[in-house]
Scaffold this motif. Structure first.
Motif, PDB file in Angstrom:
ATOM      1  N   ILE A  55       0.858  -1.190   0.000  1.00  0.00           N
ATOM      2  CA  ILE A  55       0.000   0.000   0.000  1.00  0.00           C
ATOM      3  C   ILE A  55       0.891   1.235   0.000  1.00  0.00           C
ATOM      4  CG2 ILE A  55      -1.749   1.288   1.283  1.00  0.00           C
ATOM      5  CD1 ILE A  55      -2.635  -1.372   2.554  1.00  0.00           C
ATOM      6  N   ALA A  56       0.658   2.112  -0.967  1.00  0.00           N
ATOM      7  CA  ALA A  56       1.465   3.338  -1.083  1.00  0.00           C
ATOM      8  C   ALA A  56       0.580   4.546  -0.817  1.00  0.00           C
ATOM      9  CB  ALA A  56       2.083   3.410  -2.476  1.00  0.00           C
ATOM     10  N   PRO A  57       0.656   5.115   0.388  1.00  0.00           N
ATOM     11  CA  PRO A  57      -0.283   6.195   0.737  1.00  0.00           C
ATOM     12  C   PRO A  57       0.205   7.599   0.380  1.00  0.00           C
ATOM     13  CG  PRO A  57       0.633   5.073   2.695  1.00  0.00           C
ATOM     14  CD  PRO A  57       1.503   4.772   1.534  1.00  0.00           C
ATOM     15  N   SER A  58       1.354   7.743  -0.265  1.00  0.00           N
ATOM     16  CA  SER A  58       1.944   9.081  -0.382  1.00  0.00           C
ATOM     17  C   SER A  58       1.231  10.000  -1.372  1.00  0.00           C
ATOM     18  CB  SER A  58       3.418   8.972  -0.785  1.00  0.00           C
ATOM     19  OG  SER A  58       3.547   8.283  -2.022  1.00  0.00           O
ATOM     20  N   PHE A  59       0.807   9.482  -2.505  1.00  0.00           N
ATOM     21  CA  PHE A  59       0.328  10.371  -3.568  1.00  0.00           C
ATOM     22  C   PHE A  59      -1.091  10.920  -3.376  1.00  0.00           C
ATOM     23  CE2 PHE A  59      -0.846  11.655  -7.926  1.00  0.00           C
ATOM     24  CZ  PHE A  59       0.211  12.520  -8.171  1.00  0.00           C
ATOM     25  N   PRO A  60      -2.056  10.101  -2.980  1.00  0.00           N
ATOM     26  CA  PRO A  60      -3.423  10.642  -2.821  1.00  0.00           C
ATOM     27  C   PRO A  60      -3.515  11.605  -1.626  1.00  0.00           C
ATOM     28  CG  PRO A  60      -3.411   8.220  -2.931  1.00  0.00           C
ATOM     29  CD  PRO A  60      -1.998   8.664  -2.710  1.00  0.00           C
ATOM     30  N   THR A  61      -4.586  12.379  -1.594  1.00  0.00           N
ATOM     31  CA  THR A  61      -4.841  13.222  -0.424  1.00  0.00           C
ATOM     32  C   THR A  61      -5.413  12.352   0.703  1.00  0.00           C
ATOM     33  OG1 THR A  61      -7.125  13.634  -1.100  1.00  0.00           O
ATOM     34  CG2 THR A  61      -5.451  15.173  -1.917  1.00  0.00           C
ATOM     35  N   VAL A  62      -5.464  12.924   1.895  1.00  0.00           N
ATOM     36  CA  VAL A  62      -6.016  12.178   3.036  1.00  0.00           C
ATOM     37  C   VAL A  62      -7.470  11.793   2.759  1.00  0.00           C
ATOM     38  CG1 VAL A  62      -6.608  12.309   5.492  1.00  0.00           C
ATOM     39  CG2 VAL A  62      -4.451  13.286   4.683  1.00  0.00           C
ATOM     40  N   GLU A  63      -8.206  12.690   2.139  1.00  0.00           N
ATOM     41  CA  GLU A  63      -9.610  12.415   1.828  1.00  0.00           C
ATOM     42  C   GLU A  63      -9.716  11.249   0.843  1.00  0.00           C
ATOM     43  OE1 GLU A  63      -8.140  15.487   1.754  1.00  0.00           O
ATOM     44  OE2 GLU A  63      -8.945  15.942   3.748  1.00  0.00           O
ATOM     45  N   GLU A  64      -8.868  11.298  -0.171  1.00  0.00           N
ATOM     46  CA  GLU A  64      -8.879  10.202  -1.146  1.00  0.00           C
ATOM     47  C   GLU A  64      -8.472   8.883  -0.492  1.00  0.00           C
ATOM     48  OE1 GLU A  64      -7.745  12.648  -5.254  1.00  0.00           O
ATOM     49  OE2 GLU A  64      -6.147  12.006  -3.888  1.00  0.00           O
ATOM     50  N   LEU A  65      -7.509   8.984   0.424  1.00  0.00           N
ATOM     51  CA  LEU A  65      -7.031   7.766   1.085  1.00  0.00           C
ATOM     52  C   LEU A  65      -8.127   7.127   1.933  1.00  0.00           C
ATOM     53  CD1 LEU A  65      -3.448   8.794   2.204  1.00  0.00           C
ATOM     54  CD2 LEU A  65      -4.034   6.921   0.639  1.00  0.00           C
ATOM     55  N   GLU A  66      -8.940   7.959   2.517  1.00  0.00           N
ATOM     56  CA  GLU A  66     -10.019   7.422   3.339  1.00  0.00           C
ATOM     57  C   GLU A  66     -10.957   6.574   2.468  1.00  0.00           C
ATOM     58  OE1 GLU A  66     -11.906  10.177   5.954  1.00  0.00           O
ATOM     59  OE2 GLU A  66     -12.859   8.480   6.980  1.00  0.00           O
ATOM     60  N   ILE A  67     -11.336   7.099   1.319  1.00  0.00           N
ATOM     61  CA  ILE A  67     -12.206   6.340   0.414  1.00  0.00           C
ATOM     62  C   ILE A  67     -11.468   5.119  -0.131  1.00  0.00           C
ATOM     63  CG2 ILE A  67     -13.677   6.485  -1.625  1.00  0.00           C
ATOM     64  CD1 ILE A  67     -13.473   9.582  -1.325  1.00  0.00           C
ATOM     65  N   ALA A  68     -10.212   5.333  -0.544  1.00  0.00           N
ATOM     66  CA  ALA A  68      -9.430   4.233  -1.097  1.00  0.00           C
ATOM     67  C   ALA A  68      -9.299   3.102  -0.074  1.00  0.00           C
ATOM     68  CB  ALA A  68      -8.046   4.741  -1.516  1.00  0.00           C
ATOM     69  N   SER A  69      -9.029   3.472   1.166  1.00  0.00           N
ATOM     70  CA  SER A  69      -8.876   2.454   2.207  1.00  0.00           C
ATOM     71  C   SER A  69     -10.177   1.696   2.427  1.00  0.00           C
ATOM     72  CB  SER A  69      -8.433   3.094   3.525  1.00  0.00           C
ATOM     73  OG  SER A  69      -7.208   3.760   3.351  1.00  0.00           O
ATOM     74  N   LYS A  70     -11.285   2.411   2.324  1.00  0.00           N
ATOM     75  CA  LYS A  70     -12.584   1.743   2.481  1.00  0.00           C
ATOM     76  C   LYS A  70     -12.828   0.744   1.343  1.00  0.00           C
ATOM     77  CE  LYS A  70     -14.779   5.048   5.514  1.00  0.00           C
ATOM     78  NZ  LYS A  70     -15.550   6.305   5.599  1.00  0.00           N
ATOM     79  N   ILE A  71     -12.493   1.141   0.142  1.00  0.00           N
ATOM     80  CA  ILE A  71     -12.616   0.203  -0.979  1.00  0.00           C
ATOM     81  C   ILE A  71     -11.718  -1.004  -0.730  1.00  0.00           C
ATOM     82  CG2 ILE A  71     -12.121  -0.150  -3.445  1.00  0.00           C
ATOM     83  CD1 ILE A  71     -12.781   2.820  -3.883  1.00  0.00           C
ATOM     84  N   PHE A  72     -10.513  -0.702  -0.240  1.00  0.00           N
ATOM     85  CA  PHE A  72      -9.557  -1.776   0.004  1.00  0.00           C
ATOM     86  C   PHE A  72     -10.083  -2.775   1.044  1.00  0.00           C
ATOM     87  CE2 PHE A  72      -5.838  -3.515   2.276  1.00  0.00           C
ATOM     88  CZ  PHE A  72      -5.285  -4.232   1.232  1.00  0.00           C
ATOM     89  N   VAL A  73     -10.576  -2.268   2.171  1.00  0.00           N
ATOM     90  CA  VAL A  73     -11.043  -3.200   3.215  1.00  0.00           C
ATOM     91  C   VAL A  73     -12.287  -3.965   2.753  1.00  0.00           C
ATOM     92  CG1 VAL A  73     -10.023  -1.966   5.154  1.00  0.00           C
ATOM     93  CG2 VAL A  73     -12.344  -1.403   4.494  1.00  0.00           C
ATOM     94  N   LEU A  74     -13.133  -3.316   2.018  1.00  0.00           N
ATOM     95  CA  LEU A  74     -14.294  -4.024   1.450  1.00  0.00           C
ATOM     96  C   LEU A  74     -13.825  -5.172   0.560  1.00  0.00           C
ATOM     97  CD1 LEU A  74     -16.999  -1.401   0.330  1.00  0.00           C
ATOM     98  CD2 LEU A  74     -17.318  -3.390   1.830  1.00  0.00           C
ATOM     99  N   SER A  75     -12.817  -4.874  -0.255  1.00  0.00           N
ATOM    100  CA  SER A  75     -12.278  -5.902  -1.158  1.00  0.00           C
ATOM    101  C   SER A  75     -11.677  -7.048  -0.361  1.00  0.00           C
ATOM    102  CB  SER A  75     -11.206  -5.295  -2.072  1.00  0.00           C
ATOM    103  OG  SER A  75     -11.718  -4.166  -2.753  1.00  0.00           O
ATOM    104  N   VAL A  76     -10.933  -6.694   0.706  1.00  0.00           N
ATOM    105  CA  VAL A  76     -10.330  -7.726   1.555  1.00  0.00           C
ATOM    106  C   VAL A  76     -11.419  -8.601   2.170  1.00  0.00           C
ATOM    107  CG1 VAL A  76      -9.020  -8.148   3.682  1.00  0.00           C
ATOM    108  CG2 VAL A  76      -8.273  -6.353   2.076  1.00  0.00           C
ATOM    109  N   LYS A  77     -12.459  -7.969   2.691  1.00  0.00           N
ATOM    110  CA  LYS A  77     -13.530  -8.715   3.333  1.00  0.00           C
ATOM    111  C   LYS A  77     -14.230  -9.650   2.348  1.00  0.00           C
ATOM    112  CE  LYS A  77     -14.671  -5.283   6.914  1.00  0.00           C
ATOM    113  NZ  LYS A  77     -15.646  -4.250   7.309  1.00  0.00           N
ATOM    114  N   LEU A  78     -14.572  -9.120   1.207  1.00  0.00           N
ATOM    115  CA  LEU A  78     -15.317  -9.916   0.221  1.00  0.00           C
ATOM    116  C   LEU A  78     -14.504 -11.120  -0.258  1.00  0.00           C
ATOM    117  CD1 LEU A  78     -17.048  -7.059  -1.802  1.00  0.00           C
ATOM    118  CD2 LEU A  78     -18.202  -8.999  -0.694  1.00  0.00           C
ATOM    119  N   VAL A  79     -13.253 -10.876  -0.562  1.00  0.00           N
ATOM    120  CA  VAL A  79     -12.413 -11.977  -1.054  1.00  0.00           C
ATOM    121  C   VAL A  79     -12.167 -12.998   0.047  1.00  0.00           C
ATOM    122  CG1 VAL A  79     -10.106 -12.555  -1.925  1.00  0.00           C
ATOM    123  CG2 VAL A  79     -11.333 -10.579  -2.867  1.00  0.00           C
ATOM    124  N   SER A  80     -12.013 -12.521   1.283  1.00  0.00           N
ATOM    125  CA  SER A  80     -11.755 -13.434   2.398  1.00  0.00           C
ATOM    126  C   SER A  80     -12.966 -14.316   2.666  1.00  0.00           C
ATOM    127  CB  SER A  80     -11.397 -12.637   3.669  1.00  0.00           C
ATOM    128  OG  SER A  80     -10.284 -11.811   3.424  1.00  0.00           O
TER     129      SER A  80
END
Lengths: 427, 427
Positions: free
Chosen positions: B395-420
């Motif tokens: 996970i590379a958090p440097s480029f997006p803004t904090v706001e974008e990261l919040e949404i991105a992280s939510k997509i990420f955890v949703l993806s982790v949950k669904l695949v798991s």
């Protein structure tokens, strides 16, 4: 004055003793002069000083194709820089990749790439037992040094007034698959200053080497480095000629702004066919995340376009021209008619090429050094540093001032005279 | 919440249908988010904008060691730049050579040099039938890509909390002369963020490889890239340790200012023993007439010294810290206790390393992409792109803004949950 070869030994001895006195006088001055390097002078560097001001913290650092030039990325270079160096290379923008600060580095990289990965799928040259390269002579010592460094055998090819001896080139490459390439400086060649004729370029385009991965390393180092505005040499553009005859992959062109903007901080480019560029990109993808785009932007904003570059080059010429003319003036005055040396009167580039009597070049350079004048090593213009006739000396008039060049040229002609007399006396 | 593995299939199915709805909602937004690249953000680039103003046409462009930075020459770099990057590398100035705009390029060059010319007189690696390299995993994809590109076999070595598994490293290099080197990111490692222990560094210094030309490629990419001023990690300096135990030539260190000044326009350096530097210079002498000294001067005038650099890095940290914390916050909130993933909480560097359940990483990255979130390819942190357990995601958090990261992280955890859940349902 009569040619030295017509003088009696008696006369030569008297002349020698006279010249030795002059030489001793100059030696006493303890001078430090240098005509060895094709290096722009401080006055030339000052021409481009405005380049230091084009980018500031207030500037828009985004290129016209939308790239923040401060960040990573863009392997090929920003579009505006590609356009500028494509114009400089006389090819379309799509045929150009921008590199770092020096075309020498791009040439070295290209050779190194051929060694480890070949060209467009060929066997890496480093995996072959034997690889050969054609070297037009006299030529550029750094080309030869790179070739030798990679263990490639160099074959001398005479450089004529029209370019390399194409009969010889055609014959050699057709019969020997170990011959993988040739070094070319097509315009204002280093050191002779000659430019290739249209016929030479056309024969290069039609070359049919036995080696499918044969490449012409076309070092366009002096493409816009004219000394005389009204005597600009035009060399036929090779890549286009190659494409026309269905031979697009045979040439790789190199160019840079080293002797345009700043020698240490220019931008360089490679121009070639689509196949060669894809090949180069496949390599670059591992090699870098991208070259210095701020410096690309700086060049583009400063020069704007080729008209800007031409205007700039006129200022270089204005500084260089009197230097070349001063050397020629001293040589003509002091050596004219003596039959102990010939030299070139280039219309551009960075060098005058001097040919002494056979077997005298090394001695002349050594002699000049005694009086504090550094010349390029005799032999340097030949592969392995071996000039078979020991007669070629490269004169680089760019760095010293006109006043220094006058003295340097006088030391040089004295050295030529003394060594030539010595040679004639011992004949 | 209870670990997913303790939930009944029924419960998992209900949960899945719930999560799928959430996922569809987010998908509809048509987002374009990117957590794939260790790339500084625009805000970080703006920190160093003053660098654009330090050199102007009014500036003295002569370095403190008397070099006109505009002209050719000075292979090693100007003294002030060597001093600065030596300090950054924690070695004396004499141990450093300055290169162009990227340490990746220096690493590539060093590998290429080993292929064509070996190290300090050894057989060129390209002349050997087989060469191997140790690759601590998970690691940096571009290291692995370079290694593969040169046809070198890569051997995975587990990266522990203290650095590479040194028992394994010592055993492998002692018995196999084909193993010629190892990649290391000693501080804030890419991607796990771990730093090598003193013991690991000391064991590296004492390494006795069967191959005399074995080299530790020490990529000090994040040496001063601390996230927390009060939790700065210190890694023992390796070159000095090597010298102390009489093993000076085993390491080559790489560093750059890419993530300090500007990623595309920094300066890079190589630090090593005298023998290795002489070796490098022998090569550079053919490769270039010198790197961009104006950019060296620009860096030196801007940062002045290491205190200036440290001050500057604090500003980077102030921008990066909330980003790392935001990702960690979402991951902790959403995945804490679920037993379907673990992740690192680095004290510096550019990455968070996430480990999913086995066999889920590729599917998670693919899932996230469905909702417009680009992650680094799963597997990229392993040689040949093959993560044997298919569980590591960078996970590379440097480029997006904090706001974008919040949404991105939510997509990420949703993806982790669904695949798991999918994985557990099919177990």
């Amino acid at each position: 004055m009569a040619p030295y070869s017509k003088l009696s030994k008696e006369k030569l001895k008297n002349l020698k003793s006279d010249l030795e006195k002059q030489f001793e006088e100059i030696k006493k001055k303890g001078l430090h002069l240098d005509m060895s390097r094709g290096k722009p002078s401080k006055a030339q560097l000052d021409i481009g000083i405005g380049m230091m001001d084009v980018l500031t913290s207030e500037s828009d650092l985004v290129s016209s194709d939308g790239v923040d030039c401060r960040n990573y990325g863009v392997l090929d270079g920003i579009s505006d820089a590609r356009k500028l160096l494509a114009d400089l290379s006389e090819v379309p923008e799509r045929s150009v990749i921008i590199y770092g600060n020096s075309s020498l580095n791009v040439m070295f990289d290209t050779m190194s790439r051929a060694m480890t990965h070949g060209f467009m799928g060929s066997t890496p040259w480093g995996r072959l037992d034997h690889v050969k390269f054609l070297c037009p002579v006299p030529g550029y010592d750094r080309h030869f040094a790179i070739t030798e460094f990679f263990g490639i055998e160099m074959i001398n090819v005479p450089l004529l007034e029209t370019g390399p001896d194409m009969d010889m080139v055609e014959e050699l490459v057709a019969k020997d698959p170990l011959i993988k390439g040739i070094w070319c400086v097509p315009k204002y060649s280093n050191p002779t200053g000659i430019s290739y004729s249209d016929e030479t370029v056309r024969r290069f385009a039609r070359l049919k080497p036995a080696a499918k991965d044969f490449r012409i390393f076309w070092d366009n180092a002096y493409s816009i480095h004219h000394l005389y505005d009204d005597k600009r040499v035009v060399v036929l553009e090779l890549l286009n000629e190659c494409i026309k005859v269905g031979n697009p992959d045979i040439v790789i062109k190199f160019i840079s702004t080293s002797k345009v903007s700043f020698p240490g901080s220019g931008i360089a480019a490679l121009a070639a066919s689509r196949g060669n560029l894809e090949d180069a990109r496949r390599y670059m993808k591992y090699q870098t995340i991208g070259h210095d785009k701020l410096n690309q932007l700086r060049h583009v904003r400063y020069f704007k376009d080729m008209l800007g570059v031409y205007e700039h080059m006129r200022k270089h010429a204005a500084i260089l021209r009197p230097k070349f003319e001063k050397v020629d003036e001293v040589l003509t005055k002091e050596l004219g008619g003596l039959g102990i040396g010939t030299w070139t009167k280039p219309l551009g580039g960075y060098f005058i090429s001097f040919d002494s009597m056979e077997g005298c070049a090394k001695a002349i350079v050594a002699k000049a050094k005694e009086a504090g004048l550094v010349m390029t090593d005799a032999g340097a213009t030949y592969p392995y540093g071996k000039d078979p006739k020991d007669c070629n000396i490269r004169i680089a008039p760019s760095f010293p001032t006109v006043e220094e060049l006058e003295i340097a040229s006088k030391i040089f002609v004295l050295s030529v005279k003394l060594v030539s007399i010595e040679k004639l006396l011992n004949a």
